[in-house]
Design a protein around this motif. Structure first.
Motif, mmCIF file in Angstrom:
data_model
loop_
_atom_site.group_PDB
_atom_site.id
_atom_site.type_symbol
_atom_site.label_atom_id
_atom_site.label_comp_id
_atom_site.label_asym_id
_atom_site.label_seq_id
_atom_site.Cartn_x
_atom_site.Cartn_y
_atom_site.Cartn_z
ATOM 1 N N ASP A 195 27.930 -10.791 -1.120
ATOM 2 C CA ASP A 195 26.815 -9.940 -1.517
ATOM 3 C C ASP A 195 26.626 -8.883 -0.448
ATOM 4 N N PHE A 196 26.050 -7.774 -0.790
ATOM 5 C CA PHE A 196 25.895 -6.722 0.215
ATOM 6 C C PHE A 196 24.678 -5.886 -0.120
ATOM 7 N N GLU A 197 24.269 -5.109 0.845
ATOM 8 C CA GLU A 197 23.088 -4.261 0.646
ATOM 9 C C GLU A 197 23.513 -2.915 0.051
ATOM 10 N N LYS A 198 24.518 -2.318 0.659
ATOM 11 C CA LYS A 198 24.930 -0.976 0.244
ATOM 12 C C LYS A 198 26.389 -0.749 0.615
ATOM 13 N N LEU A 199 27.060 0.089 -0.159
ATOM 14 C CA LEU A 199 28.429 0.459 0.165
ATOM 15 C C LEU A 199 28.562 1.964 0.012
ATOM 16 N N THR A 200 29.190 2.612 0.971
ATOM 17 C CA THR A 200 29.404 4.054 0.827
ATOM 18 C C THR A 200 30.892 4.358 0.945
ATOM 19 N N ILE A 201 31.327 5.346 0.180
ATOM 20 C CA ILE A 201 32.701 5.842 0.273
ATOM 21 C C ILE A 201 32.592 7.322 0.592
ATOM 22 N N LYS A 202 33.098 7.661 1.747
ATOM 23 C CA LYS A 202 32.977 9.056 2.175
ATOM 24 C C LYS A 202 34.357 9.696 2.194
ATOM 25 N N HIS A 203 34.450 10.895 1.604
ATOM 26 C CA HIS A 203 35.668 11.703 1.688
ATOM 27 C C HIS A 203 35.306 12.922 2.515
ATOM 28 N N PRO A 204 35.469 12.831 3.844
ATOM 29 C CA PRO A 204 34.912 13.874 4.718
ATOM 30 C C PRO A 204 35.529 15.253 4.506
ATOM 31 N N TRP A 205 36.804 15.322 4.192
ATOM 32 C CA TRP A 205 37.437 16.635 4.044
ATOM 33 C C TRP A 205 37.071 17.275 2.704
ATOM 34 N N ILE A 206 36.802 16.472 1.678
ATOM 35 C CA ILE A 206 36.460 17.016 0.358
ATOM 36 C C ILE A 206 34.959 17.245 0.248
ATOM 37 N N GLY A 207 34.187 16.479 1.011
ATOM 38 C CA GLY A 207 32.722 16.644 0.972
ATOM 39 C C GLY A 207 32.043 15.816 -0.095
ATOM 40 N N ILE A 208 32.696 14.709 -0.475
ATOM 41 C CA ILE A 208 32.102 13.826 -1.494
ATOM 42 C C ILE A 208 31.721 12.498 -0.848
ATOM 43 N N THR A 209 30.516 12.021 -1.183
ATOM 44 C CA THR A 209 30.091 10.685 -0.747
ATOM 45 C C THR A 209 29.619 9.922 -1.967
ATOM 46 N N ILE A 210 30.120 8.704 -2.105
ATOM 47 C CA ILE A 210 29.698 7.837 -3.217
ATOM 48 C C ILE A 210 28.948 6.653 -2.631
ATOM 49 N N ASN A 211 27.716 6.445 -3.104
ATOM 50 C CA ASN A 211 26.907 5.313 -2.639
ATOM 51 C C ASN A 211 26.751 4.306 -3.756
ATOM 52 N N LEU A 212 26.905 3.039 -3.419
ATOM 53 C CA LEU A 212 26.711 1.972 -4.403
ATOM 54 C C LEU A 212 25.707 0.968 -3.862
ATOM 55 N N GLU A 213 24.694 0.644 -4.696
ATOM 56 C CA GLU A 213 23.745 -0.408 -4.327
ATOM 57 C C GLU A 213 23.670 -1.377 -5.482
ATOM 58 N N LYS A 214 23.679 -2.652 -5.168
ATOM 59 C CA LYS A 214 23.694 -3.640 -6.234
ATOM 60 C C LYS A 214 22.352 -3.657 -6.977
ATOM 61 N N LEU A 215 22.427 -3.731 -8.302
ATOM 62 C CA LEU A 215 21.211 -3.787 -9.119
ATOM 63 C C LEU A 215 20.884 -5.224 -9.474
#
Lengths: 176, 210
Positions: free
Chosen positions: A156-176
């Protein structure tokens, strides 16, 4: 005097670097577990995608089906489906995807991210354990992705982030 | 004797199921007039809602709950409750989403398809289908409890996202009991409205897009 000063400062810099490295264990890339375990129980996440100044949010639904395919569906909270992907035997399938997202590079980005998230034995250049989160880095330059899973405990986790620093995209996932 | 009883039981079950089925409305104009009279008097709606998303690929449906607010003629607020901290506000040409305190505002007039969908949504959720443009095909049905209007978009751009809407009007007061948004033949999202209050909203702070 100048030479000894340079030597001394270099010595201190090296010591500081070694000390800082010593507090963050670097695990070699043989770390084989998937970031998120997917089983036959449906998992729902609040998904937020930030791209430059734009932000978009929706729901990500993931489940392993009886034929062992991992099905990944993203939907607006309002109800419309954005995409429906599947991963089986390492192969990535696109069942549906709204036209604004139907770009080769976009699909490829999702494919790489979801494989790294849900499949075991994925190659990561670096894996680091911090007090607040675990970090896994893969790729370089435009292909670089930084995965951070916050407070991983018993799958189980609180939050997960995926960052693509060169493209400028960040995806955040939080469990519902 | 057993054969007779089972035949009677089968006839009763068949008859009940036929009664429950919707049939096409004979007098479409009477329905439209009744709806127009009802929507004329409604300036605001406040209710609870249950949202059920059905995806054929998954075994279970996804259920969310919240509060629904409507102000005539183009303002809607969906305030999700429970574990989800999420609000959607549509106020004329603006769409605001607040997700865990993070706000994003979209100008719908910049995108024709989005603007069209927003108008369709407002009309279907409020029941004021007179707002729908000629870009939609409407079919009318009824059973003992509800009228049902099936709204099918003609625009190919909208069809990419929505196959049709099914709006269920309560025959007693012509309010919307249920809205089904079908994405295709198997996947849909239901909105079920409950505890409806009419003309109870004191101000428009729920619809602020700032």
């Amino acid at each position: 005097m100048t030479k000894s000063f340079r030597l001394t400062s270099t010595y201190f810099i090296v010591v500081l670097l070694l000390m800082s490295c010593a507090t963050v264990p670097i695990i070699p890339r043989l770390y084989k577990l998937p970031l998120l375990n997917v089983d036959n129980k449906m998992q729902k996440f609040n998904m937020q995608i930030d791209f430059k100044k734009q932000s978009f949010s929706g729901m990500l639904i993931v489940q392993r089906r009886a034929d062992s395919e991992i099905r990944i569906v993203a939907s607006t909270f309002f109800g419309t489906t954005l995409f429906d992907f599947g991963i089986k035997d390492g192969q990535f399938a696109v069942y549906s995807c709204i036209s604004p997202l139907q770009r080769h590079n976009v699909i490829k980005l999702f494919e790489n991210n979801f494989k790294k998230l849900f499949l075991p034995s994925q190659n990561f250049r670096k894996v680091r354990l911090y007090e607040e989160y675990e970090e896994r880095i893969s790729g370089r330059n435009f292909g670089k992705s930084i995965f951070r899973i916050y407070k991983p405990q018993n799958d189980d986790f609180e939050k997960l982030t995926i960052k693509h620093p060169w493209i400028g995209i960040t995806i955040n996932l939080e469990k519902l | 004797m057993k054969y007779i009883l089972s035949t009677i039981a089968a006839v009763i079950i068949l008859h009940s199921s036929l009664l429950a089925q919707m049939k096409k409305i004979e007098d479409k104009q009477a329905f439209e007039q009744k709806l127009e009279e009802a929507t004329k008097t409604v300036k605001s709606i406040e209710s609870g809602f249950t949202q059920i998303k059905h995806l054929d690929v998954f075994d279970d449906d996804i259920t969310l709950k919240g509060k629904f607010y409507y102000r005539h003629s183009n303002r809607i607020c969906l305030d999700y409750t429970g574990s989800l901290d999420y609000i959607i506000v549509i106020n004329n040409d603006k769409l605001k989403i607040v997700d865990n305190g993070k706000k994003s505002i979209v100008n719908l007039s910049a995108n024709k398809t989005m603007k069209e969908m927003q108008g369709m949504l407002a009309a279907c959720m409020s029941g004021d289908i007179s707002q729908l443009s000629s870009e939609y095909k409407l079919e009318y049905f009824e059973d003992t409890k509800n009228f049902k209007v099936v709204v099918t978009p003609k625009s190919k751009a909208v069809q990419e996202y929505i196959k049709d809407f099914h709006i269920y009007f309560n025959k007693r007061d012509m309010s919307v009991d249920k809205l089904r948004i079908s994405e295709n033949t198997t996947d849909y999202t239901d909105y079920i409205f409950s505890n409806k209050k009419f003309n109870s909203l004191q101000n428009d702070e729920k619809f602020s897009v700032n």
